[in-house]
Structures are given as C-alpha cells and as structure tokens.
Design a protein around this motif. Structure first.
Motif, PDB file in Angstrom:
ATOM      1  N   SER A 107     -21.249  14.552  10.670  1.00 54.87           N
ATOM      2  CA  SER A 107     -20.975  13.300  11.375  1.00 54.87           C
ATOM      3  C   SER A 107     -21.015  13.434  12.890  1.00 54.87           C
ATOM      4  O   SER A 107     -21.719  12.673  13.570  1.00 54.87           O
ATOM      5  CB  SER A 107     -19.621  12.738  10.923  1.00 54.87           C
ATOM      6  N   TYR A 108     -20.259  14.367  13.458  1.00 55.48           N
ATOM      7  CA  TYR A 108     -20.217  14.487  14.918  1.00 55.48           C
ATOM      8  C   TYR A 108     -21.610  14.737  15.488  1.00 55.48           C
ATOM      9  O   TYR A 108     -22.039  14.045  16.426  1.00 55.48           O
ATOM     10  CB  TYR A 108     -19.234  15.582  15.322  1.00 55.48           C
ATOM     11  N   PRO A 109     -22.380  15.692  14.946  1.00 53.74           N
ATOM     12  CA  PRO A 109     -23.745  15.862  15.465  1.00 53.74           C
ATOM     13  C   PRO A 109     -24.590  14.593  15.326  1.00 53.74           C
ATOM     14  O   PRO A 109     -25.421  14.295  16.195  1.00 53.74           O
ATOM     15  CB  PRO A 109     -24.304  17.003  14.610  1.00 53.74           C
ATOM     16  N   GLY A 110     -24.388  13.843  14.242  1.00 55.85           N
ATOM     17  CA  GLY A 110     -25.136  12.606  14.058  1.00 55.85           C
ATOM     18  C   GLY A 110     -24.760  11.549  15.076  1.00 55.85           C
ATOM     19  O   GLY A 110     -25.626  10.857  15.629  1.00 55.85           O
ATOM     20  N   TYR A 111     -23.459  11.406  15.337  1.00 58.07           N
ATOM     21  CA  TYR A 111     -23.032  10.411  16.319  1.00 58.07           C
ATOM     22  C   TYR A 111     -23.435  10.821  17.725  1.00 58.07           C
ATOM     23  O   TYR A 111     -23.774   9.975  18.559  1.00 58.07           O
ATOM     24  CB  TYR A 111     -21.518  10.200  16.241  1.00 58.07           C
ATOM     25  N   ASN A 112     -23.382  12.117  18.023  1.00 61.19           N
ATOM     26  CA  ASN A 112     -23.868  12.561  19.324  1.00 61.19           C
ATOM     27  C   ASN A 112     -25.333  12.185  19.508  1.00 61.19           C
ATOM     28  O   ASN A 112     -25.718  11.637  20.545  1.00 61.19           O
ATOM     29  CB  ASN A 112     -23.712  14.073  19.468  1.00 61.19           C
ATOM     30  N   GLU A 113     -26.151  12.486  18.502  1.00 63.03           N
ATOM     31  CA  GLU A 113     -27.575  12.150  18.596  1.00 63.03           C
ATOM     32  C   GLU A 113     -27.776  10.648  18.762  1.00 63.03           C
ATOM     33  O   GLU A 113     -28.579  10.200  19.599  1.00 63.03           O
ATOM     34  CB  GLU A 113     -28.302  12.650  17.349  1.00 63.03           C
ATOM     35  N   MET A 114     -27.058   9.873  17.975  1.00 66.92           N
ATOM     36  CA  MET A 114     -27.191   8.417  17.998  1.00 66.92           C
ATOM     37  C   MET A 114     -26.763   7.818  19.336  1.00 66.92           C
ATOM     38  O   MET A 114     -27.456   6.965  19.899  1.00 66.92           O
ATOM     39  CB  MET A 114     -26.326   7.821  16.887  1.00 66.92           C
ATOM     40  N   LEU A 115     -25.620   8.254  19.848  1.00 66.63           N
ATOM     41  CA  LEU A 115     -25.009   7.617  21.009  1.00 66.63           C
ATOM     42  C   LEU A 115     -25.430   8.240  22.338  1.00 66.63           C
ATOM     43  O   LEU A 115     -25.325   7.596  23.381  1.00 66.63           O
ATOM     44  CB  LEU A 115     -23.484   7.668  20.880  1.00 66.63           C
ATOM     45  N   PHE A 160     -13.385  10.063  17.234  1.00 62.82           N
ATOM     46  CA  PHE A 160     -14.211   9.342  18.203  1.00 62.82           C
ATOM     47  C   PHE A 160     -13.760   9.454  19.661  1.00 62.82           C
ATOM     48  O   PHE A 160     -14.608   9.419  20.561  1.00 62.82           O
ATOM     49  CB  PHE A 160     -14.379   7.884  17.781  1.00 62.82           C
ATOM     50  N   PRO A 161     -12.480   9.602  19.974  1.00 63.95           N
ATOM     51  CA  PRO A 161     -12.145   9.840  21.376  1.00 63.95           C
ATOM     52  C   PRO A 161     -12.783  11.119  21.928  1.00 63.95           C
ATOM     53  O   PRO A 161     -13.016  11.212  23.139  1.00 63.95           O
ATOM     54  CB  PRO A 161     -10.615   9.951  21.344  1.00 63.95           C
ATOM     55  N   TYR A 162     -13.096  12.060  21.053  1.00 66.05           N
ATOM     56  CA  TYR A 162     -13.776  13.288  21.463  1.00 66.05           C
ATOM     57  C   TYR A 162     -15.287  13.066  21.516  1.00 66.05           C
ATOM     58  O   TYR A 162     -15.947  13.503  22.459  1.00 66.05           O
ATOM     59  CB  TYR A 162     -13.444  14.425  20.489  1.00 66.05           C
ATOM     60  N   ILE A 163     -15.827  12.383  20.519  1.00 65.66           N
ATOM     61  CA  ILE A 163     -17.261  12.092  20.505  1.00 65.66           C
ATOM     62  C   ILE A 163     -17.657  11.301  21.748  1.00 65.66           C
ATOM     63  O   ILE A 163     -18.689  11.571  22.381  1.00 65.66           O
ATOM     64  CB  ILE A 163     -17.628  11.306  19.230  1.00 65.66           C
ATOM     65  N   HIS A 283     -25.767  10.009   9.169  1.00 63.10           N
ATOM     66  CA  HIS A 283     -26.457  10.992   8.332  1.00 63.10           C
ATOM     67  C   HIS A 283     -26.623  10.388   6.949  1.00 63.10           C
ATOM     68  O   HIS A 283     -26.045   9.338   6.643  1.00 63.10           O
ATOM     69  CB  HIS A 283     -25.678  12.315   8.248  1.00 63.10           C
ATOM     70  N   GLY A 284     -27.386  11.056   6.113  1.00 67.51           N
ATOM     71  CA  GLY A 284     -27.518  10.628   4.728  1.00 67.51           C
ATOM     72  C   GLY A 284     -26.646  11.480   3.819  1.00 67.51           C
ATOM     73  O   GLY A 284     -25.667  12.077   4.247  1.00 67.51           O
ATOM     74  N   ARG A 285     -27.032  11.548   2.552  1.00 63.76           N
ATOM     75  CA  ARG A 285     -26.320  12.349   1.567  1.00 63.76           C
ATOM     76  C   ARG A 285     -27.346  12.936   0.594  1.00 63.76           C
ATOM     77  O   ARG A 285     -28.505  12.541   0.594  1.00 63.76           O
ATOM     78  CB  ARG A 285     -25.303  11.514   0.781  1.00 63.76           C
ATOM     79  N   LYS A 332     -32.084   9.410  17.120  1.00 61.40           N
ATOM     80  CA  LYS A 332     -31.988   9.572  18.571  1.00 61.40           C
ATOM     81  C   LYS A 332     -32.585   8.391  19.333  1.00 61.40           C
ATOM     82  O   LYS A 332     -32.436   8.298  20.554  1.00 61.40           O
ATOM     83  CB  LYS A 332     -32.653  10.876  19.007  1.00 61.40           C
ATOM     84  N   GLN A 333     -33.232   7.463  18.621  1.00 58.47           N
ATOM     85  CA  GLN A 333     -33.801   6.289  19.275  1.00 58.47           C
ATOM     86  C   GLN A 333     -32.795   5.148  19.429  1.00 58.47           C
ATOM     87  O   GLN A 333     -33.081   4.163  20.114  1.00 58.47           O
ATOM     88  CB  GLN A 333     -35.014   5.791  18.474  1.00 58.47           C
ATOM     89  N   ILE A 334     -31.624   5.276  18.807  1.00 57.87           N
ATOM     90  CA  ILE A 334     -30.655   4.169  18.843  1.00 57.87           C
ATOM     91  C   ILE A 334     -30.140   3.924  20.263  1.00 57.87           C
ATOM     92  O   ILE A 334     -30.137   2.783  20.754  1.00 57.87           O
ATOM     93  CB  ILE A 334     -29.484   4.442  17.882  1.00 57.87           C
TER      94      ILE A 334
END
Length: 359
Positions: A107-115, A160-163, A283-285, A332-334
């Motif tokens: 999750s954290y790597p995914g949100y970093n990439e997204m945001l 999320f406060p860390y992300i 991310h997916g599953r 990463k395009q978001i």
C-alpha cells in the motif's frame, strides 16, 4: 511583429490546459481488484464457505449469470451512471491494462507512486510508518495561492499522515481514529467523534470507511475544499481477513459513497460543473495463480498484484465509457493528471515520473 506573434503563441502554449477554478475529488479503494470492478463477484469465491459466512445471502445480493450483470449489482452507480458520464480504464479482459511501476506491490509504495508521481523502491519499501521524503500532489496544490488552505484528506488508514508527510507538508490529514480537525466543528462532526470512540474497533490501525466518508462529506459542506482526498481501506482489510463477503459489501458501500458525493457536488454551486472525480487503487491482489488463497494478499511475491485501474468523470472528462482497446496506463500517472486538471505545475525530480493521462 512576427517575433511578437511567436512569443505570444509560446506563452499561450505554456498555460495549463485546465483552469485553476477546477475542483478535484480523489477517491481510492485500497486493494480493490480489477476483476471485481469489471466482472462483479468472483464465481470461484462467492460460494466458498471458507470465505463467506452466508452463501445464500451473498449469492442473492451479488451473483448473476454474466460479468456485466454481476458488476452492475455490485457497483450500480459506477456501471449505471459513471459509465455513461466518464472513462473507465483497466479491463484486462479487453486488453486495457493499468499497473503500478513500483516493485513492492504494497500500500505505502502504491500510494507514494500514485500521489508523488513516481515509484521509490529505495525509500518506500513496505508499510512502515516513516515520513515520506517525496513531495505529493496534495502538498504541491496546497502551496499554490489558488488552493492554499483548500486541500483536505480523509483516510481510514492511520499511515496516511506519514505517506503525506504532515510534518513537512502541513496538510490537514484526518486518518485512522482521529477526531475532526475542523477549527469550528459542527454538531455532526462532534457526534462522529463520539460514536467513533464508542464503536468497537475491528482493526487497530484502520477505522471503518463510513467515518472517513461522513467526516469528509461534512467538510465539503462546511469548509468547501477545492481538492479533497477520500482514502477508503475496508476492501483491503476484509480481503486480508479472508472475508470475501465483507470485501464485496464494502465495495458496494463505497459505490454508494461515490454516488452521494457526486450528487452533493451537483447540488452545490461551489462544485457543480467545476468538479472532476478520480477513483483508483494502490495495488491489485492475487487471482489464483500464486495459490488458491492469494486473492487475500498482495506484494512482490504475489503474481498479478501490480494490476490496477482508474475511473474519471465530471468536468472535462469525456464520456468514453469502458475503454476496450489495447492500451497501457500506470498508477504514476495519477498525480500529474490531477495537476493538469487543477492547472498547477508538477515536476517530480525523478527520471521515472509519470505523464498525465489523456482521457
């Protein structure tokens, strides 16, 4: 005169394509698979008593003969309304692909990439609560004159406060079991504080999405953010618990949350005809290729858990519906897409940075 014309043309081309009076509602459904988004309830899981407490009830709610019918009963607003208003990307059965580019699939790597607009496998390797060294799109928006103080985040997960690195970004991020952060709480917000404390806690680090939704909706009504982020988490948590029944029910509730948010924006002059919705996941599953139980999990060792999707509708989004053609998009395009919608500069210091999606 010729030189002046050339200079004027260059200046016009440098102006962002979208105006700075736009509003954005970003919504994420943590770990929600593209298989359920595009195909509804998984026929191999919906009647499995290992994952479902009441098989009869779940089948009555969400089982139908075809994928198209199943997805409509699971996510009625997405497939009855959004499909005709916006663009839906990520149906791999139709060869329209979307993936994370980080190598971790957490999750954290995914949100970093997204945001933040790029993967960072060096600094963000797992879900540890470390302050993100990378600058995110909410922070960038909040540092512009147009959006200063008008960017809010409401998140079910307390990471999320860390992300979003609140120490550096100074963003207002209501996450986990926090009370309202509003400087002038309404009666509803104070009531949410009370029942959040009194409600049994199913998970240590994540509250139920209903609190995230109502805190955020109340903030939209009273504080009028121009960029608001809702990070729902139940789909991932119930999947990790092996509760396919609750995973589906949570997705169904999230669909209704999205419907309520859309209907509110269409009733308020501050948002009506000015608001773009972006909905996606981190991310997916697994889908059974790694092991029969791998739908519960994700990570670099779970095949296919890099597969994601995105939905966009509202202002300036064409009504393409479900994209059914060979294509490849990335999480990463978001962030650059949101920057383009808001009309703000976004220039991550990374050779792996994404480019805006052209819907």
């Amino acid at each position: 005169m010729k030189n002046f014309t050339v200079i004027l043309l260059l200046l016009l081309l440098s102006i962002p394509a979208f105006g700075q009076k736009n509003r954005v509602v970003l919504i994420t459904l943590d770990g929600f698979r593209w298989e359920e988004l595009f195909g509804g309830a998984d026929s191999t899981l919906i009647s499995n008593k290992k994952y479902v407490n009441d098989v009869k009830e779940l089948n009555e709610l969400f089982n139908r003969d075809t994928r198209e019918e199943r997805r409509k009963v699971l996510l009625p607003f997405i497939w009855n309304t959004i499909k005709s208003k916006g663009t839906i990307i990520g149906n791999r059965w139709a060869h329209c692909n979307m993936n994370v580019t980080n190598g971790r699939h957490y999750s954290y790597p995914g949100y970093n990439e997204m945001l933040c607009g790029f993967p960072d496998d060096k600094d963000i390797r797992n879900n540890d609560k470390i302050y993100n060294p990378n600058v995110n799109i909410l922070e960038i928006a909040n540092n512009t004159p147009e959006y200063k103080g008008k960017v809010l985040a409401f998140c079910s997960w307390d990471c999320f406060p860390y992300i979003l690195n609140v120490k550096r970004s100074k963003l207002e991020v209501n996450a986990g079991y926090m009370h309202t952060l509003s400087p002038c709480p309404t009666k509803k917000e104070l009531f949410l504080d009370t029942i959040e404390d009194e409600n049994p806690r199913h998970w240590v680090n994540e509250r139920f999405d209903v609190y995230t939704f109502h805190y955020g909706l109340e903030a939209m009504k009273t504080r009028k953010p121009k960029f608001i982020y809702f990070a729902f988490d139940e789909t991932d948590d119930f999947a990790h618990d092996g509760r396919y029944d609750q995973y589906l029910k949570s997705a169904h509730r999230a669909d209704n949350f999205i419907k309520e948010l859309w209907e509110y924006t269409q009733s308020d002059p501050f948002y009506k005809n000015k608001t773009t919705f972006i909905i996606t996941c981190d991310h997916g599953r697994g889908n059974g290729e790694t092991s029969p139980d791998d739908w519960e999990s994700h990570g670099y060792d779970i095949k296919n858990s890099d597969q994601t999707w995105v939905i966009a509708f509202g202002k300036d989004i064409p009504a393409h519906g479900e994209v059914k053609k060979d294509c490849q998009y990335y999480t990463k395009q978001i962030a650059p897409t949101i920057a383009r919608i808001l009309g703000i500069n976004f220039n991550p210091n990374s050779k792996d940075a994404g480019i805006p999606i052209v819907f």
